[in-house]
Design a protein around this motif. Structure first.
Motif, PDB file in Angstrom:
ATOM      1  N   GLY A   1      31.993  40.519  50.193  1.00 39.01           N
ATOM      2  CA  GLY A   1      33.062  39.559  49.916  1.00 39.01           C
ATOM      3  C   GLY A   1      33.412  39.558  48.430  1.00 39.01           C
ATOM      4  N   LEU A   2      32.388  39.624  47.591  1.00 41.32           N
ATOM      5  CA  LEU A   2      32.580  39.637  46.139  1.00 41.32           C
ATOM      6  C   LEU A   2      33.399  40.864  45.716  1.00 41.32           C
ATOM      7  N   VAL A   3      33.068  42.012  46.322  1.00 39.42           N
ATOM      8  CA  VAL A   3      33.789  43.247  45.987  1.00 39.42           C
ATOM      9  C   VAL A   3      35.255  43.099  46.393  1.00 39.42           C
ATOM     10  N   SER A   4      35.521  42.546  47.595  1.00 37.12           N
ATOM     11  CA  SER A   4      36.942  42.403  47.980  1.00 37.12           C
ATOM     12  C   SER A   4      37.664  41.397  47.097  1.00 37.12           C
ATOM     13  N   ASN A   5      36.942  40.393  46.584  1.00 31.99           N
ATOM     14  CA  ASN A   5      37.609  39.420  45.701  1.00 31.99           C
ATOM     15  C   ASN A   5      37.865  39.954  44.295  1.00 31.99           C
ATOM     16  N   HIS A   6      37.093  40.971  43.898  1.00 25.76           N
ATOM     17  CA  HIS A   6      37.239  41.490  42.513  1.00 25.76           C
ATOM     18  C   HIS A   6      37.316  43.020  42.514  1.00 25.76           C
ATOM     19  N   PRO A   7      38.347  43.573  43.173  1.00 21.53           N
ATOM     20  CA  PRO A   7      38.401  45.039  43.278  1.00 21.53           C
ATOM     21  C   PRO A   7      38.565  45.747  41.931  1.00 21.53           C
ATOM     22  N   SER A   8      39.033  45.017  40.898  1.00 16.27           N
ATOM     23  CA  SER A   8      39.189  45.687  39.594  1.00 16.27           C
ATOM     24  C   SER A   8      37.857  45.762  38.841  1.00 16.27           C
ATOM     25  N   VAL A   9      36.872  44.998  39.304  1.00 13.43           N
ATOM     26  CA  VAL A   9      35.558  45.006  38.631  1.00 13.43           C
ATOM     27  C   VAL A   9      34.531  45.779  39.457  1.00 13.43           C
ATOM     28  N   PHE A  10      34.521  45.516  40.769  1.00 22.96           N
ATOM     29  CA  PHE A  10      33.514  46.143  41.635  1.00 22.96           C
ATOM     30  C   PHE A  10      34.159  47.121  42.607  1.00 22.96           C
ATOM     31  N   GLN A  11      33.454  48.219  42.832  1.00 24.21           N
ATOM     32  CA  GLN A  11      33.999  49.253  43.720  1.00 24.21           C
ATOM     33  C   GLN A  11      33.367  49.212  45.114  1.00 24.21           C
ATOM     34  N   GLU A  12      32.030  49.090  45.151  1.00 24.55           N
ATOM     35  CA  GLU A  12      31.372  49.092  46.468  1.00 24.55           C
ATOM     36  C   GLU A  12      29.976  48.483  46.378  1.00 24.55           C
ATOM     37  N   VAL A  13      29.466  48.130  47.563  1.00 22.78           N
ATOM     38  CA  VAL A  13      28.081  47.668  47.666  1.00 22.78           C
ATOM     39  C   VAL A  13      27.264  48.847  48.166  1.00 22.78           C
TER      40      VAL A  13
ATOM     41  N   VAL B   1      26.248  43.653  33.248  1.00 22.76           N
ATOM     42  CA  VAL B   1      24.890  43.150  33.003  1.00 22.76           C
ATOM     43  C   VAL B   1      24.919  42.111  31.873  1.00 22.76           C
ATOM     44  N   ASP B   2      25.657  42.418  30.790  1.00 21.38           N
ATOM     45  CA  ASP B   2      25.702  41.518  29.631  1.00 21.38           C
ATOM     46  C   ASP B   2      26.423  40.211  29.960  1.00 21.38           C
ATOM     47  N   GLU B   3      27.532  40.332  30.686  1.00 14.05           N
ATOM     48  CA  GLU B   3      28.296  39.123  31.045  1.00 14.05           C
ATOM     49  C   GLU B   3      27.475  38.245  31.999  1.00 14.05           C
ATOM     50  N   ALA B   4      26.765  38.902  32.938  1.00 15.83           N
ATOM     51  CA  ALA B   4      25.910  38.150  33.874  1.00 15.83           C
ATOM     52  C   ALA B   4      24.830  37.406  33.085  1.00 15.83           C
ATOM     53  N   PHE B   5      24.282  38.078  32.093  1.00 12.20           N
ATOM     54  CA  PHE B   5      23.236  37.462  31.261  1.00 12.20           C
ATOM     55  C   PHE B   5      23.764  36.195  30.574  1.00 12.20           C
ATOM     56  N   LYS B   6      25.017  36.312  30.066  1.00  9.69           N
ATOM     57  CA  LYS B   6      25.616  35.126  29.411  1.00  9.69           C
ATOM     58  C   LYS B   6      25.724  33.966  30.393  1.00  9.69           C
TER      59      LYS B   6
ATOM     60  N   LYS C   1      31.566  34.378  38.739  1.00  8.24           N
ATOM     61  CA  LYS C   1      31.895  33.888  37.390  1.00  8.24           C
ATOM     62  C   LYS C   1      31.886  35.063  36.395  1.00  8.24           C
ATOM     63  N   THR C   2      30.914  35.965  36.598  1.00 11.05           N
ATOM     64  CA  THR C   2      30.797  37.148  35.739  1.00 11.05           C
ATOM     65  C   THR C   2      32.050  38.014  35.847  1.00 11.05           C
ATOM     66  N   ALA C   3      32.495  38.241  37.091  1.00  8.42           N
ATOM     67  CA  ALA C   3      33.692  39.073  37.294  1.00  8.42           C
ATOM     68  C   ALA C   3      34.911  38.395  36.678  1.00  8.42           C
ATOM     69  N   GLU C   4      35.029  37.083  36.882  1.00 10.71           N
ATOM     70  CA  GLU C   4      36.164  36.339  36.283  1.00 10.71           C
ATOM     71  C   GLU C   4      36.120  36.463  34.763  1.00 10.71           C
ATOM     72  N   GLY C   5      34.932  36.326  34.205  1.00 13.54           N
ATOM     73  CA  GLY C   5      34.760  36.411  32.750  1.00 13.54           C
ATOM     74  C   GLY C   5      35.196  37.779  32.233  1.00 13.54           C
ATOM     75  N   ILE C   6      34.836  38.821  32.954  1.00 21.42           N
ATOM     76  CA  ILE C   6      35.197  40.170  32.519  1.00 21.42           C
ATOM     77  C   ILE C   6      36.703  40.364  32.592  1.00 21.42           C
ATOM     78  N   LYS C   7      37.311  39.863  33.671  1.00 23.70           N
ATOM     79  CA  LYS C   7      38.779  40.035  33.846  1.00 23.70           C
ATOM     80  C   LYS C   7      39.556  39.310  32.752  1.00 23.70           C
TER      81      LYS C   7
END
Ligand SMILES: Cc1ncc(COP(=O)(O)O)c(C=O)c1O
Length: 389
Positions: free
Chosen positions: A311-323, A342-347, A382-388
């Motif tokens: 679900g996360l991958v479909s919500n953020h196709p510009s960040v994640f490609q596949e599981v 990894v860095d954004e997740a850490f934040k 949140k990490t994917a949103e932060g990156i976008k």
């Protein structure tokens, strides 16, 4: 005072002072959801109550005697492993790399014992078997081997996708073939059953030993005790480490009677390997992992986790490609540099681990709950949103 340490790691500048279940607490009191488990190690979470008791009870009684004497808990741990696997014998180590050294030595010794003196070891692109000389000799990754040559003679890494190359490479000179049933450092790559079957068939035909490296994918991580059990294809020798000690340094090389037949008295050893402290912890880890509901729960929660990740991958196709992956050995292939994720997740207070091919590894404790999975997904979102942004 990091300057006093050999600069072989590019460490994040956090230092953790406390662990509890899936949570880690840093010096400044901030909390992190740890779904990397110290690279697939803390399979029962941090400071699991029963593991702490097993370790401290043993620490009150006896720490170390050496392998010059019988070690009762080592024998018990071996018996449990043998009872639950293909293997007939075990040798205990302090790490995965040492288990790999034992496996390589055992394979060569088997052939010298049988007087066919084969020494070649075949491994596969993308694999990682550790950092000792034998282990790096089975790698062809420049960053791992550069500057350390000459490596062990007779070692060759090949492309697993090229069946003709495999058939050509494994010959009557080959001592052993070594493979991770699921590549971890290589980017969470599940090796297809037909590739493992091909290797098993060729090894049987030519009298070559097949070694499975389950240092990362084993010990319940896929929902079976060892990952290869899903395939019905069994090795002659197997290495395990990481999860078996739940955070205490422990590894093992397991083998059939036949594969181990060259390993007589004096052929191999370890001062610490399988000492009472390590084996007390190992016995308790297996006690929990082999309890009735544990592995069924891993299978259940991993289905839930991977569905949420999709679900996360479909919500953020510009960040994640596949599981990728299976069980709780999961990976998110990212479209950007994985370190950014990894860095954004850490934040955001989430610990994940990078791997090759721009994959972010998710290797949570095996007793993770649904609520913790939900929180991990929320933080990844949140990490994917932060990156976008
Ligand atoms: C598949 C595999 N084999 C071997 C090793 C080496 O284990 P250790 O770092 O405990 O020596 C690792 C470590 O990441 C691994 O993932």
């Amino acid at each position: 005072m990091e300057k006093y340490l050999l600069p072989t790691y590019n460490r994040t500048s956090v230092s953790f002072v406390k662990g509890d279940g899936i949570w880690l607490e840093a010096e400044d009191g901030s909390k992190y959801l740890d779904i990397g488990s110290g690279i697939a190690v803390n399979i029962l979470g941090h400071c699991n109550r029963e593991l702490v008791s097993a370790l401290t009870d043993q620490a009150q009684e006896l720490w170390h005697t050496s392998n010059l004497y019988r070690v009762t808990k080592q024998e018990k741990l071996a018996e449990t492993l043998i009872f639950n696997t293909f293997a007939d014998m075990a040798f205990f180590t302090n790490s995965g790399s040492e288990a790999i050294e034992c496996a390589i030595k055992m394979a060569r010794k088997f052939h010298s014992h049988n007087q066919d003196n084969r020494h070649e070891i075949i491994s596969f692109d993308g694999s990682f078997h550790g950092r000792t000389f034998g282990a790096i000799s089975t790698s062809n990754a420049q960053k791992i081997i550069e500057g350390f040559g000459p490596l062990l003679p007779g070692c060759k890494s090949i492309d697993l996708k090229d069946k003709d190359l495999i058939i050509d490479a494994i010959t009557a000179k080959t001592a052993a073939v070594i493979i991770e049933p699921i590549q971890g450092e290589g980017g969470i790559k599940v090796i297809p059953d037909d590739s493992l079957q091909l290797l098993r068939n060729i090894c049987d035909e030519l009298g070559v030993l097949l070694i499975f490296d389950e240092v990362q994918c084993g010990l319940g991580r896929t929902g079976r005790l060892f990952a290869h059990e899903w395939t019905g294809i069994y090795p002659d020798i197997m290495t395990t480490a990481k999860g078996i000690g739940g955070g205490f340094p422990l590894g093992a090389c397991l083998a059939t009677h036949k594969a181990a037949e060259g390993m007589g008295i004096g052929s191999h050893g370890s001062t610490y390997g399988g000492n009472p402290l390590a084996c007390a912890v190992g016995c308790e880890v297996l006690n929990q992992v082999l309890s009735k509901d544990f592995l069924p729960n891993v299978r259940k929660i991993s289905g839930y986790f991977s569905q949420k990740l999709c679900g996360l991958v479909s919500n953020h196709p510009s960040v994640f490609q596949e599981v990728r992956g299976t069980g709780l050995m999961l990976g998110l292939k990212t479209r950007l540099k994985n370190q950014l994720v990894v860095d954004e997740a850490f934040k955001n207070g989430l610990l994940v681990i990078p791997a090759s091919e721009n994959v972010v590894r998710i290797l949570p404790p095996l007793n993770i709950t649904e609520a913790e999975v939900d929180l991990a997904i929320e933080l990844l979102d949140k990490t994917a949103e932060g990156i976008k942004s």
